[in-house]
Design a protein around this motif. Structure first.
Motif, short mmCIF file in Angstrom:
data_model
loop_
_atom_site.label_atom_id
_atom_site.label_comp_id
_atom_site.label_asym_id
_atom_site.label_seq_id
_atom_site.Cartn_x
_atom_site.Cartn_y
_atom_site.Cartn_z
N LYS A 155 -61.61 41.53 2.23
CA LYS A 155 -60.34 41.33 2.95
C LYS A 155 -59.20 40.94 2.01
O LYS A 155 -58.04 41.18 2.31
CB LYS A 155 -60.52 40.28 4.05
CG LYS A 155 -61.39 40.76 5.21
CD LYS A 155 -61.32 39.84 6.41
CE LYS A 155 -62.19 38.63 6.29
NZ LYS A 155 -63.61 38.87 6.57
N THR A 156 -59.54 40.34 0.85
CA THR A 156 -58.49 39.93 -0.08
C THR A 156 -57.66 41.13 -0.54
O THR A 156 -56.43 41.05 -0.63
CB THR A 156 -59.10 39.22 -1.30
OG1 THR A 156 -59.76 38.04 -0.87
CG2 THR A 156 -58.02 38.85 -2.31
N ALA B 187 -53.58 41.78 -0.82
CA ALA B 187 -53.13 41.72 -2.21
C ALA B 187 -52.51 43.05 -2.66
O ALA B 187 -51.46 43.06 -3.33
CB ALA B 187 -54.28 41.35 -3.14
N GLN C 173 -58.02 31.79 -4.03
CA GLN C 173 -57.35 33.07 -3.83
C GLN C 173 -56.24 33.31 -4.85
O GLN C 173 -55.93 34.46 -5.18
CB GLN C 173 -56.81 33.15 -2.40
CG GLN C 173 -57.88 33.21 -1.33
CD GLN C 173 -58.76 34.43 -1.48
OE1 GLN C 173 -58.29 35.55 -1.65
NE2 GLN C 173 -60.07 34.22 -1.46
N ASN D 289 -57.88 34.95 -7.72
CA ASN D 289 -58.14 36.36 -7.44
C ASN D 289 -56.89 37.21 -7.60
O ASN D 289 -56.93 38.30 -8.19
CB ASN D 289 -58.68 36.52 -6.02
CG ASN D 289 -60.08 35.96 -5.85
OD1 ASN D 289 -60.82 35.81 -6.81
ND2 ASN D 289 -60.44 35.61 -4.62
N ASP E 152 -54.63 33.74 6.17
CA ASP E 152 -56.05 33.89 5.94
C ASP E 152 -56.84 32.97 6.87
O ASP E 152 -56.36 31.91 7.28
CB ASP E 152 -56.37 33.55 4.48
CG ASP E 152 -57.74 34.05 4.05
OD1 ASP E 152 -58.21 35.04 4.63
OD2 ASP E 152 -58.32 33.47 3.12
N SER F 93 -56.19 37.61 8.44
CA SER F 93 -57.58 37.83 8.06
C SER F 93 -58.44 36.90 8.90
O SER F 93 -58.13 35.72 9.04
CB SER F 93 -57.76 37.52 6.56
OG SER F 93 -59.11 37.45 6.22
#
Length: 969
Positions: free
Chosen positions: A82-83, A87, A115, A118, A188, A224
């Motif tokens: 889902k990231t 992104a 996150q 990431n 999120d 998310s």
């Protein structure tokens, strides 16, 4: 290794008899798709480098929605990528439009840190991005760094709900560059925004959208979520936006064992310790989830004691730890220094804790959603994993132990919020007015509920309306500080009484139950005893102490029906939905040794917790009660058992925990004139849980009967009718009576709903609740009884002979003497001046009046007069305008200030000048000045009487209304 571990478990002599189900979920291959529009060339190169050149189907669908400007929510399993969904569109936009901005919102600081890493890893492959690309703005950010971020906002601002609420929205004028360019808002773990937290967040998002609109921006939202039944409905309820749903995952999954163990024979905790020992011996990286903070601490201690050298590689983890403690544990788990962590739900969210092998669930987590969310923390990177659910002696646990196949067929629950909880709504409307004045005709204020709340807040003095009635302003600066997003009440600090360090926070409702004087409290494997609970400072003081017992509070409760909102016939009873007032008092606590031996009870002297909430209840017809009594069954024990069983099974129907609910059984309720069983939201104002339960009322009663009927115990147990949180210690409880009550309701004749006696609608309802929000009247003054203003009233003002300095201070006003007293008489319509020798005549005059009006009359004028005449002025019916102003605003305004704004008049002199005139013998000037003060005071009284408000100029130099109700004053 996992396959071998499960095989050995199934053949282990002490565990094999408890194994009730073993399922193997096969691996699933990924399904790929390409987005409709090409990425920026640098994005394509980055994806190729990271070997992510193809997206899963749900990723491609979501990015297509986002890039077309449509709001979307992605509800797919843990570790489904889902990231990348948020992104990639953000990075692509920043490459094409460097001035663009994005807001990333995470419910936990640790998740934000994770996150951010990431995002930075992805951005490290790109050139030409804005500088700085991203920054975290939260409570751990230094003041210097915060100012730097505000002055030069990054492309991506990473924050959490509390900082958005407290630190960004109230200061939006310092964030103009950011808001003028805000294109994306990423939310999120949106499934965590349910219940009380979600109800708060619905208003935080509305405040955010309102401010964005003021700067000409309408950002795209990307949500998310874990897998829940209603992701689109939840996202729309939170924001008021139309949100597209993406919930069909194309991501792969690895092979997973799912094992159900009934922990009743050896004890669930001991079973978990045995499993954990075996996992440690095989170097399996393990996560153990418990249902309470106390159990997380205890399991960690007990397992470490039996693990020998490996005991140092086990750690507890829970909310309430300081941020640095939690981050150290997370880092040790990722690095492998820790092999096992025993956690509450705090590790349920998607913080990167590395690739784990085994998840042990010590008790059913309370929802299908949470179970799969926790299970998803293990088995990443294509590794085979295992999830073991150990059943407690709890209704939900034992339901699945007896019906394991249902676990795999039941769909995930729906998340519920109640944005119109009156306390939450009122608090955030006040915050919104402080963010930016609220115009009567703006979209934020267009609903009837908001308009009604605005008017109530104005009457309470929380909001100030402009002179023309078109705009509302906050009465106080920064009311956001008084609003906690985690509950509808303020929190208590738990302090180590020896070191003085703050160990954690707890809300007031839980504080009374868990940190009352004498309570045993566990923190980071250490045992504490609560020495005192300071209600004024909201602090619990805990002393480290080793004890061989634990404590459990006992409570008494009453409930009052305030309003019936809906009703329906089920079987031969009626299920109601309505508004309730709950009064709960923690009266004593019991001590039990660690092996469960009862050691006695100790009384407590704590004030009652009184709050309004939403609840459901069903009545028990007299024929059922009479038939049970004729059969010599314990009727009170039966309805008490029905209550426990219904609350225990309710999480099967509603996304909640039994700790979010309350209940009470009453053999003869004064408003229904018969027995009734109540279940209510444990949050002041309600969280929407019982409203959803009402919609599934027939299923609730049927499931309750099924749980009691199918339980093999003889007299009742935690699997059916006992509750671990019962305030009376599960006394009385009669399982057989409960079974008969429900059976007789099911087979009895349908009947018309009974009568419920409700308080008269114009009777004010007092609410004393554990929050900073005072109670509200349920109707405006104009909706109540007609106003009756006194026909004969007087207005009084006093001028003195001596100053406060001359007599030794304001506390000696009785020594100041009188130069003159002027009284206006509404019947005579004239002013009478009295000198010091005329005080008795003046008192007789005042005694003829229905009301005496003055400005600071109680704190000053009456005190001066009390030194000259033997008379109790407190017995006069008096209206002190200054007192009323201070009560409404929290601060005082001068008579001159109010007169200028309200009447366009001003005083002709002041008290110091009047003192000089006395010394100069100019009595006529004093009388003239005093008469003018009385005229001004009379003008304010009459203006407030006729209009319901006065006017004043606030600190922002706006002329605003001050609501007044002289009848109430």
């Amino acid at each position: 290794m996992i396959d071998d571990y499960i095989s050995r478990l199934k053949n282990y002599p002490s565990l094999a008899p408890d194994l009730v189900h073993h399922a193997v979920l096969p691996a699933k291959n990924a399904i790929y798709a390409d987005p409709e529009r090409p990425w920026h060339p640098q994005i394509n190169a980055m994806l190729a480098t990271l070997k992510l050149d193809r997206l899963y189907t749900h990723q491609a669908r979501a990015v297509d929605l986002v890039r077309s400007g449509r709001h979307c929510v992605v509800a797919t399993p843990t570790a489904s990528g889902k990231t990348l969904i948020y992104a990639l569109p953000v990075l692509d936009t920043l490459l094409r439009k460097p001035q663009a901005r994005a807001l990333f919102l995470f419910p936990l600081k640790a998740l934000a840190q994770d996150q951010l890493k990431n995002l930075q890893n992805l951005a490290g492959h790109l050139m030409g991005l804005p500088h700085p690309l991203a920054a975290i703005y939260d409570g751990d950010t230094s003041s210097w760094h915060r100012a730097k971020i505000r002055n030069n906002p990054p492309g991506v601002l990473v924050t959490n709900p509390d900082m958005l609420h407290l630190g960004i929205l109230p200061h939006h004028t310092t964030w103009q560059t950011f808001f003028k360019n805000l294109d994306f808002v990423i939310v999120d773990e949106v499934h965590t925004y349910r219940g009380v937290m979600g109800s708060h967040m619905a208003w935080v998002f509305r405040r955010l959208l309102r401010i964005c609109a003021a700067y000409g921006k309408h950002p795209t939202f990307i949500f998310s979520s874990a897998t829940i039944a209603n992701p689109g409905e939840l996202a729309s309820a939170l924001t008021g936006l139309d949100v597209e749903v993406v919930d069909k995952s194309g991501g792969p999954s690895s092979k997973r064992h799912v094992v159900f163990l009934d922990g009743q024979s050896a004890g669930a905790s001991q079973t978990a310790i045995v499993l954990l020992q075996a996992a440690l011996a095989r170097q399996l990286r393990t996560l153990v989830f418990t249902q309470s903070r106390k159990m997380a601490e205890l399991i960690s201690v007990w397992a470490a004691q039996k693990a020998g050298k490996l005991g140092k590689r086990i750690s507890p983890y829970r909310a309430g730890y300081l941020p640095e403690e939690r981050r150290a544990i997370e880092a040790d788990l990722v690095s492998g220094r820790l092999l096992a962590v025993v956690s509450t739900s705090a590790l349920e969210l998607g913080i990167d804790i590395g690739s784990l092998d085994l998840c042990i669930l010590l008790g059913y987590p309370g929802s299908i959603m949470a179970t799969w969310q926790r299970a998803g923390r293990v088995g990443r990177a294509g590794k085979t994993s295992a999830v073991i659910l150990i059943g407690h002696e709890d209704a939900m646990d034992q339901y699945f132990m007896r019906h394991p196949e249902e676990f795999f067929s039941i769909p995930p629950e729906a998340a519920v919020i109640n944005p119109f909880n009156p306390f939450i709504m009122a608090s955030h409307i006040t915050c919104a007015a402080a963010d930016m004045p609220i115009a009567r005709d703006e979209p934020f204020a267009e609903s009837a509920r908001v308009q009604t709340t605005l008017q109530k807040l104005e009457r309470q003095g929380k909001l100030l309306c402009s002179e023309d009635g078109a705009t509302w302003y906050a009465a106080r600066k920064y009311p956001q500080r008084e609003v906690s997003l985690r509950g509808s009440g303020h929190g208590f600090s738990i302090v180590d009484a020896v070191s003085g360090e703050v160990m954690g926070q707890i809300d007031k409702m839980r504080a009374f139950h868990e940190t009352h004087p004498g309570a045993v409290y566990l923190h980071n494997t250490r045992t504490y005893v609560i020495e005192s609970l300071d209600l004024e400072t909201s602090t619990a003081f805990a002393t480290p102490r080793k004890v061989g017992f634990y404590t459990r509070p006992h409570t008494s409760k009453t409930t009052e029906i305030l309003q019936v909102r809906d009703r329906k016939s089920i079987w031969s009873t009626t299920l109601y939905l309505g508004r309730l007032r709950i009064t709960e008092q923690v009266t004593e606590y019991e001590k039990r040794s660690n092996n469960g031996t009862f050691l006695g009870t100790i009384p407590l002297d704590l004030p009652p917790l009184v709050f309004e909430t939403e609840g459901i209840w069903f009545d028990i017809p007299d024929r059922v009660r009479q038939s049970l009594e004729q059969d010599n069954l314990h009727f009170m024990g039966g309805i008490h058992a029905c209550e426990h069983a219904a609350i225990g099974i309710l999480p099967l129907l509603v996304l909640t925990d039994r700790n979010d609910l309350g209940g009470i059984s009453i053999p003869l309720h004064p408003q229904t004139n018969q027995a009734a069983v109540f279940i209510y939201d444990g949050t002041p104002g309600g969280a929407g849980l019982c409203r959803q339960a009402f919609d599934r009322g027939r299923e609730l009663l049927a499931r309750t009967l099924q749980v009691i009927e199918s339980c093999p115990c003889k007299t009742g147990c935690p699997a059916c009718v006992h509750s671990p949180k019962c305030g009376s210690g599960n006394r009385p409880i009669d399982k057989h009576a409960a079974l008969e009550i429900l059976k007789r309701l099911r087979r009895g004749p349908a009947r018309e709903p009974g009568k419920v006696n409700i308080l008269p609608q114009d009777q004010p309802v007092h609410v004393s609740m554990p929050s900073p929000h005072p109670s509200t009247d349920h109707q405006s003054p104009r909706e109540e009884s007609p106003r009756h203003h006194p026909v004969h009233y007087g207005v009084l003002d006093v001028e003195t002979r001596r100053s406060a300095q001359e007599v030794g201070g304001w506390n000696k006003a009785h020594k100041m003497g009188v130069s003159c007293v002027v009284v206006y008489d509404s019947l005579k319509k004239d002013y009478t001046a009295y000198l010091q020798e005329d005080m008795r005549s003046m008192v007789h005059h005042l005694q003829t009046m229905d009301l005496v009006v003055g400005f600071n009359i109680k704190r000053f004028d009456y005190k001066v007069l009390s030194g000259l005449v033997d008379f109790d002025f407190s017995g006069l019916p008096t209206l002190d305008i200054l007192e009323h102003v201070h009560r409404q605003l929290g601060y005082r305004l001068s008579l001159d200030h109010l007169a200028k704004a309200t009447l366009g008049e001003q005083k002709t002199a002041n008290g110091l000048l009047a003192l000089q005139w006395w010394k100069q013998g100019k009595l006529d000037r004093i009388i003239k000045y005093c008469t003018q003060d009385v005229a001004v005071t009379r003008g304010l009284y009459r203006y407030g009487r006729d209009n319901g408000y006065l006017l004043f100029t606030n600190k922002a130099r706006q002329t605003v209304r001050l609501p007044v109700d002289w009848n109430k004053a």
